[in-house]
Scaffold this motif. Structure first.
Motif, PDB file in Angstrom:
ATOM      1  N   UNK A  69      36.722  54.036  32.232  1.00  0.00           N
ATOM      2  CA  UNK A  69      36.817  52.575  32.270  1.00  0.00           C
ATOM      3  C   UNK A  69      38.195  52.113  31.802  1.00  0.00           C
ATOM      4  N   UNK A  70      38.714  52.760  30.760  1.00  0.00           N
ATOM      5  CA  UNK A  70      40.044  52.418  30.260  1.00  0.00           C
ATOM      6  C   UNK A  70      41.102  52.746  31.306  1.00  0.00           C
ATOM      7  N   UNK A  71      40.932  53.866  32.003  1.00  0.00           N
ATOM      8  CA  UNK A  71      41.886  54.255  33.057  1.00  0.00           C
ATOM      9  C   UNK A  71      41.853  53.242  34.200  1.00  0.00           C
ATOM     10  N   UNK A  72      40.657  52.800  34.601  1.00  0.00           N
ATOM     11  CA  UNK A  72      40.547  51.801  35.674  1.00  0.00           C
ATOM     12  C   UNK A  72      41.245  50.503  35.262  1.00  0.00           C
ATOM     13  N   UNK A  73      41.021  50.081  34.015  1.00  0.00           N
ATOM     14  CA  UNK A  73      41.654  48.848  33.538  1.00  0.00           C
ATOM     15  C   UNK A  73      43.174  49.006  33.489  1.00  0.00           C
ATOM     16  N   UNK A  74      43.649  50.143  33.022  1.00  0.00           N
ATOM     17  CA  UNK A  74      45.093  50.382  32.952  1.00  0.00           C
ATOM     18  C   UNK A  74      45.719  50.408  34.343  1.00  0.00           C
ATOM     19  N   UNK A  75      45.044  51.049  35.290  1.00  0.00           N
ATOM     20  CA  UNK A  75      45.557  51.084  36.663  1.00  0.00           C
ATOM     21  C   UNK A  75      45.617  49.683  37.262  1.00  0.00           C
ATOM     22  N   UNK A  76      44.598  48.875  37.002  1.00  0.00           N
ATOM     23  CA  UNK A  76      44.572  47.513  37.541  1.00  0.00           C
ATOM     24  C   UNK A  76      45.710  46.682  36.959  1.00  0.00           C
ATOM     25  N   UNK A  77      45.946  46.841  35.656  1.00  0.00           N
ATOM     26  CA  UNK A  77      47.044  46.097  35.031  1.00  0.00           C
ATOM     27  C   UNK A  77      48.385  46.552  35.590  1.00  0.00           C
ATOM     28  N   UNK A  78      48.557  47.845  35.757  1.00  0.00           N
ATOM     29  CA  UNK A  78      49.792  48.364  36.334  1.00  0.00           C
ATOM     30  C   UNK A  78      50.005  47.890  37.758  1.00  0.00           C
ATOM     31  N   UNK A  79      48.951  47.914  38.563  1.00  0.00           N
ATOM     32  CA  UNK A  79      49.063  47.452  39.948  1.00  0.00           C
ATOM     33  C   UNK A  79      49.355  45.955  40.000  1.00  0.00           C
ATOM     34  N   UNK A  80      48.729  45.175  39.110  1.00  0.00           N
ATOM     35  CA  UNK A  80      48.993  43.737  39.075  1.00  0.00           C
ATOM     36  C   UNK A  80      50.452  43.468  38.717  1.00  0.00           C
ATOM     37  N   UNK A  81      50.961  44.193  37.726  1.00  0.00           N
ATOM     38  CA  UNK A  81      52.368  44.016  37.344  1.00  0.00           C
ATOM     39  C   UNK A  81      53.304  44.379  38.490  1.00  0.00           C
ATOM     40  N   UNK A  82      52.981  45.447  39.203  1.00  0.00           N
ATOM     41  CA  UNK A  82      53.794  45.857  40.345  1.00  0.00           C
ATOM     42  C   UNK A  82      53.762  44.803  41.452  1.00  0.00           C
ATOM     43  N   UNK A  83      52.593  44.251  41.733  1.00  0.00           N
ATOM     44  CA  UNK A  83      52.478  43.208  42.758  1.00  0.00           C
ATOM     45  C   UNK A  83      53.284  41.978  42.373  1.00  0.00           C
ATOM     46  N   UNK A  84      53.214  41.598  41.108  1.00  0.00           N
ATOM     47  CA  UNK A  84      53.961  40.427  40.629  1.00  0.00           C
ATOM     48  C   UNK A  84      55.457  40.684  40.724  1.00  0.00           C
TER      49      UNK A  84
ATOM     50  N   UNK B 171      37.178  45.023  37.482  1.00  0.00           N
ATOM     51  CA  UNK B 171      36.115  44.627  36.558  1.00  0.00           C
ATOM     52  C   UNK B 171      34.794  45.287  36.937  1.00  0.00           C
ATOM     53  N   UNK B 172      34.489  45.311  38.244  1.00  0.00           N
ATOM     54  CA  UNK B 172      33.250  45.955  38.691  1.00  0.00           C
ATOM     55  C   UNK B 172      33.255  47.450  38.389  1.00  0.00           C
TER      56      UNK B 172
ATOM     57  N   UNK C 278      26.989  53.991  28.398  1.00  0.00           N
ATOM     58  CA  UNK C 278      25.991  53.537  27.420  1.00  0.00           C
ATOM     59  C   UNK C 278      24.593  54.035  27.810  1.00  0.00           C
ATOM     60  N   UNK C 279      24.244  53.885  29.063  1.00  0.00           N
ATOM     61  CA  UNK C 279      22.891  54.238  29.511  1.00  0.00           C
ATOM     62  C   UNK C 279      22.649  55.742  29.564  1.00  0.00           C
ATOM     63  N   UNK C 280      23.648  56.507  29.890  1.00  0.00           N
ATOM     64  CA  UNK C 280      23.451  57.945  30.111  1.00  0.00           C
ATOM     65  C   UNK C 280      24.174  58.823  29.093  1.00  0.00           C
ATOM     66  N   UNK C 281      24.660  58.221  28.029  1.00  0.00           N
ATOM     67  CA  UNK C 281      25.356  58.965  26.981  1.00  0.00           C
ATOM     68  C   UNK C 281      26.478  59.843  27.548  1.00  0.00           C
ATOM     69  N   UNK C 282      27.383  59.226  28.278  1.00  0.00           N
ATOM     70  CA  UNK C 282      28.526  59.942  28.849  1.00  0.00           C
ATOM     71  C   UNK C 282      29.809  59.325  28.275  1.00  0.00           C
ATOM     72  N   UNK C 283      30.286  59.844  27.171  1.00  0.00           N
ATOM     73  CA  UNK C 283      31.474  59.243  26.537  1.00  0.00           C
ATOM     74  C   UNK C 283      32.732  59.294  27.410  1.00  0.00           C
ATOM     75  N   UNK C 284      32.782  60.253  28.330  1.00  0.00           N
ATOM     76  CA  UNK C 284      33.962  60.336  29.200  1.00  0.00           C
ATOM     77  C   UNK C 284      34.067  59.116  30.123  1.00  0.00           C
ATOM     78  N   UNK C 285      32.943  58.448  30.367  1.00  0.00           N
ATOM     79  CA  UNK C 285      32.963  57.253  31.214  1.00  0.00           C
ATOM     80  C   UNK C 285      33.743  56.112  30.552  1.00  0.00           C
ATOM     81  N   UNK C 286      33.755  56.078  29.207  1.00  0.00           N
ATOM     82  CA  UNK C 286      34.570  55.065  28.510  1.00  0.00           C
ATOM     83  C   UNK C 286      36.052  55.273  28.821  1.00  0.00           C
TER      84      UNK C 286
END
Length: 128
Positions: free
Chosen positions: A80-95, A58-59, A69-77
């Motif tokens: 963010x999606x990649x970080x969220x996807x990795x976290x979900x994948x890691x959580x599923x693997x841990x479970x 989340x952080x 948003x602040x620096x007009x860097x669309x690649x950062x979105x």
């Protein structure tokens, strides 16, 4: 407490039966109690690890969205999606790993229970 402590001459075999029954019950239930205790401990640890993983993700995702948003860097979105996807994948693997580990512990305790039962049956059969 063992049966040897009760092997005095003042006790008949009829008086020993409840004690043998309790010891047998305790011996058979011990693997089940151990698995149940481990189950709750493992799930508590898993939940703590998952909460930590999600807080870190989340952080990281929030930082990337703020940068986008602040620096007009669309690649950062996308980051963010990649970080969220990795976290979900890691959580599923841990479970999944926790479930497999718990299943192995359950099967081990079940086999121990069956072995103790067979040992008791053979012991009782030899006494006849």
């Amino acid at each position: 407490m063992t049966l040897n402590q009760f092997s005095g001459t003042e006790q008949s075999s009829g008086q020993m039966t409840p004690i043998k029954t309790l010891e047998g019950f305790y011996g058979l239930m011990m693997p089940i109690w151990a698995v149940t205790s481990n189950f709750f401990e493992n799930h508590k640890k898993l939940h703590e690890e998952l909460v930590e993983l999600m807080q870190d993700a989340n952080e990281q995702a929030t930082d990337r969205v703020v940068n986008a948003v602040d620096h007009n860097k669309p690649k950062e979105f996308i980051g963010a999606i990649i970080v969220a996807s990795q976290a979900i994948g890691q959580a599923n693997l841990m479970i999944c790993n926790a479930m497999v580990e718990q299943h192995h512990e359950f099967i081990d305790s079940y086999i121990q229970l069956m072995e103790k039962g067979h040992q008791q049956i053979y012991k009782d059969a030899n006494q006849i």
